[in-house]
Structures are given as structure tokens and as C-alpha cells.
Design a protein around this motif. Structure first.
Motif, PDB file in Angstrom:
ATOM      1  N   ARG A  48       0.822  -1.212   0.000  1.00  0.00           N
ATOM      2  CA  ARG A  48       0.000   0.000   0.000  1.00  0.00           C
ATOM      3  C   ARG A  48       0.857   1.263   0.000  1.00  0.00           C
ATOM      4  O   ARG A  48       2.021   1.255   0.399  1.00  0.00           O
ATOM      5  CB  ARG A  48      -0.944  -0.013   1.205  1.00  0.00           C
ATOM      6  N   ALA A  49       0.230   2.346  -0.426  1.00  0.00           N
ATOM      7  CA  ALA A  49       0.941   3.608  -0.606  1.00  0.00           C
ATOM      8  C   ALA A  49       1.357   4.245   0.717  1.00  0.00           C
ATOM      9  O   ALA A  49       2.395   4.902   0.783  1.00  0.00           O
ATOM     10  CB  ALA A  49       0.076   4.586  -1.402  1.00  0.00           C
ATOM     11  N   LYS A  50       0.567   4.049   1.774  1.00  0.00           N
ATOM     12  CA  LYS A  50       0.832   4.780   3.015  1.00  0.00           C
ATOM     13  C   LYS A  50       2.226   4.537   3.568  1.00  0.00           C
ATOM     14  O   LYS A  50       2.980   5.504   3.798  1.00  0.00           O
ATOM     15  CB  LYS A  50      -0.237   4.450   4.059  1.00  0.00           C
TER      16      LYS A  50
ATOM     17  N   LEU B 138      -4.938   8.997  -0.462  1.00  0.00           N
ATOM     18  CA  LEU B 138      -6.156   9.732  -0.137  1.00  0.00           C
ATOM     19  C   LEU B 138      -7.398   9.088  -0.753  1.00  0.00           C
ATOM     20  O   LEU B 138      -8.510   9.284  -0.257  1.00  0.00           O
ATOM     21  CB  LEU B 138      -6.036  11.184  -0.608  1.00  0.00           C
ATOM     22  N   ALA B 139      -7.208   8.287  -1.803  1.00  0.00           N
ATOM     23  CA  ALA B 139      -8.343   7.645  -2.468  1.00  0.00           C
ATOM     24  C   ALA B 139      -8.898   6.472  -1.684  1.00  0.00           C
ATOM     25  O   ALA B 139      -9.988   5.987  -1.984  1.00  0.00           O
ATOM     26  CB  ALA B 139      -7.944   7.204  -3.872  1.00  0.00           C
ATOM     27  N   GLY B 140      -8.151   5.996  -0.701  1.00  0.00           N
ATOM     28  CA  GLY B 140      -8.643   4.894   0.126  1.00  0.00           C
ATOM     29  C   GLY B 140      -7.925   3.591  -0.146  1.00  0.00           C
ATOM     30  O   GLY B 140      -7.156   3.473  -1.110  1.00  0.00           O
TER      31      GLY B 140
ATOM     32  N   ASP C 221       1.365  11.152  -7.198  1.00  0.00           N
ATOM     33  CA  ASP C 221       0.510   9.993  -7.462  1.00  0.00           C
ATOM     34  C   ASP C 221       0.332   9.150  -6.198  1.00  0.00           C
ATOM     35  O   ASP C 221      -0.777   8.680  -5.917  1.00  0.00           O
ATOM     36  CB  ASP C 221       1.114   9.144  -8.577  1.00  0.00           C
ATOM     37  N   LEU C 222       1.406   8.959  -5.437  1.00  0.00           N
ATOM     38  CA  LEU C 222       1.310   8.181  -4.201  1.00  0.00           C
ATOM     39  C   LEU C 222       0.393   8.863  -3.188  1.00  0.00           C
ATOM     40  O   LEU C 222      -0.397   8.205  -2.506  1.00  0.00           O
ATOM     41  CB  LEU C 222       2.700   7.976  -3.594  1.00  0.00           C
ATOM     42  N   VAL C 223       0.496  10.177  -3.080  1.00  0.00           N
ATOM     43  CA  VAL C 223      -0.392  10.916  -2.174  1.00  0.00           C
ATOM     44  C   VAL C 223      -1.842  10.745  -2.615  1.00  0.00           C
ATOM     45  O   VAL C 223      -2.731  10.484  -1.787  1.00  0.00           O
ATOM     46  CB  VAL C 223      -0.011  12.412  -2.119  1.00  0.00           C
TER      47      VAL C 223
END
Length: 262
Positions: free
Chosen positions: A146-148, A193-195, A187-189
Motif C-alpha cells: 500500500r501507498a501509506k 487519499l483515495a482509500g 501519485d502516491l499521495v
């Protein structure tokens, strides 16, 4: 960022006098989600009677709970412990002290920030190496990447490189990227934020980001080797922190209610 008035009320109810309270975590780093909790960090002054006895308690106050509808994660250290962490190349407390998201401040907070510049050393690189490695392992853990945690990896590495190059504390990834211009950060941010469903990366992404992770680790190492920052905090810095600690403690004694003699 506008400070929610509820945070001021929450700070006012803390059990000990606060020297400062700032916001850390995702809000400070520049990528908070709508449901992100508020990481409130600060330093407090224990009353004299709590530090001169056999047992010293409440050097760290932790309070993770929902308050006034806000999910809070509150951590505050007594000034003696906070100053000790400043002297031990601890990047967490530096970022908390210099956070621009200020909920509560005092003249002592301003003085702390001036003195703490002398606590910034080239060996803060070790903190950022370790933090980045922890976040990278977290990113690789489990079946979904995941991006976080990846955002945390980049935030940590860029903060460390910037600190070693300039001596300045900057924890906001979006601000840092104005300097580093990494094209994938936005893009990662957006993914974060998109879930959860939109934040999963594919295998090709993972290979690319591992390469970037290693490249930026190399830049952090190079910044460490080239840094003009001191090896250790100076004796003058340590003495200034000690003087501030003594004054804060004595002032707490003056302001504490006197016990009644019967």
C-alpha cells in the motif's frame, strides 16, 4: 492548515503545564486522509513534588482516545526527558519541536527552538536510516503493498537528506518534493487519499520503488559523509538546556499550590 478549535480545548485539559503542543503525523507530513487521527505531541513540566521523591512518574503522558469527536493520539514528555531525547539525535522530538502546526506555545517553546538548533548533528542520519528501514519492511509486509508506508519511507529519507544538507527540519513531504522533484510523489499521495482499494501497488511499481529506496538511502549516506553539522551537541547547548530546565522547574514550584500545614 487551520487548527481545529477543539484541539485548543483538548490541550487546555492536559494534566500538566505544557511548554508546547504541536501536531505531528500525517497532518504534518502533508498527506492526511479525511479520517486521519490527530497526533498531538508536546513537552510538559512536572510539578517539583513529582520529581524530587523516590519515584518519578508521568515523565511520559500518553492518551489515545476519541475526544470531542476527534480521534486523538496524545503523547507528551516532561521537559527533562524531552531535553534528554534532543541530546540523543532523536529526529522525532526535533520534528515535534519545530512543527509549524502549533496548537499551544509559550516563550519557553521559542527558547527551546533556539537552543535545539545546537542539538542537530550529522549523526541524526542514523535515526532516519532506521526509521526508513522500518517503514520499508512495513511496506513489504503482507500480500498488499500500500501507498501509506511507502509515503512514510520517502518522507523520512527526504527529511533526513534535507536535514543533513541544510541543518533545517522539514517534515512535510509535499514541501520537500518542491526541492527533490520526485515525479511519483503526487501519485502516491493521491492513491493514499483515495482509500485502501486504490492505494495498492502492482509488482512493477514495487520493483521501481525498491530501486528508488536504495538510491535515496545512498543520497542520505552521501549527505551524512559530506555534512558540515557537528558530531555532538556542544557543551554550551547542553548548559543552555540545563538552565532552561532548572528555570522551568523552579517556576513550576512557584506556581504550585502550597500544602496546608495542620
Amino acid at each position: 492548515m487551520t487548527i481545529d478549535p477543539r484541539l485548543h480545548r483538548i490541550v487546555a485539559t492536559q494534566p500538566f503545564k505544557l511548554v508546547f503542543a504541536t501536531i505531528s503525523g500525517a497532518h504534518l507530513y502533508g498527506f492526511p486522509s479525511p479520517d486521519s487521527d490527530f497526533d498531538l505531541r508536546g513537552a510538559h513540566v512536572l510539578p517539583l513534588e513529582k520529581v524530587i521523591g523516590l519515584d518519578v512518574r508521568d515523565e511520559t503522558v500518553e492518551d489515545p482516545r476519541v475526544i470531542e469527536g476527534l480521534e486523538m493520539d496524545i503523547v507528551s514528555h516532561d521537559v527533562r526527558k524531552f531535553f534528554g531525547l534532543l541530546l540523543k539525535k532523536n529526529g522525532y522530538v526535533l520534528e515535534q519541536l519545530y512543527s509549524p502546526l502549533i496548537v499551544h506555545t509559550t516563550p519557553e517553546h521559542t527558547e527551546m527552538k533556539a537552543i535545539a538548533r545546537g542539538c542537530i548533528t550529522r549523526h541524526h542520519s542514523h535515526h532516519y536510516f532506521g526509521f526508513a528501514q522500518t517503514q520499508w519492511k512495513l511496506f513489504l509486509k503482507g500480500s498488499a503493498r500500500r501507498a501509506k508506508p511507502l509515503l512514510y519511507v520517502y518522507r523520512v529519507l527526504l527529511t533526513g537528506i534535507h536535514l543533513l544538507r541544510t541543518g533545517e527540519v522539514e517534515a512535510n513531504l509535499v514541501t520537500l518534493n518542491e526541492e527533490f522533484r520526485l515525479p511519483y510523489i503526487a501519485d502516491l499521495v493521491a492513491r493514499k487519499l483515495a482509500g485502501p482499494e486504490q492505494s495498492v501497488l502492482n509488482d512493477a511499481d514495487i520493483a521501481f520503488h525498491e530501486s528508488e529506496y536504495q538510491r535515496l538511502r545512498g543520497q542520505l549516506q552521501a549527505a551524512h559523509e559530506a555534512s558540515k553539522l557537528p558530531e555532538l551537541p556542544s557543551e554550551a547547548t547542553r548548559a543552555a538546556l540545563n538552565d532552561l530546565l532548572v528555570r522551568a522547574r523552579l517556576q513550576s514550584a512557584v506556581n504550585s499550590p502550597r500544602p496546608r500545614v495542620t
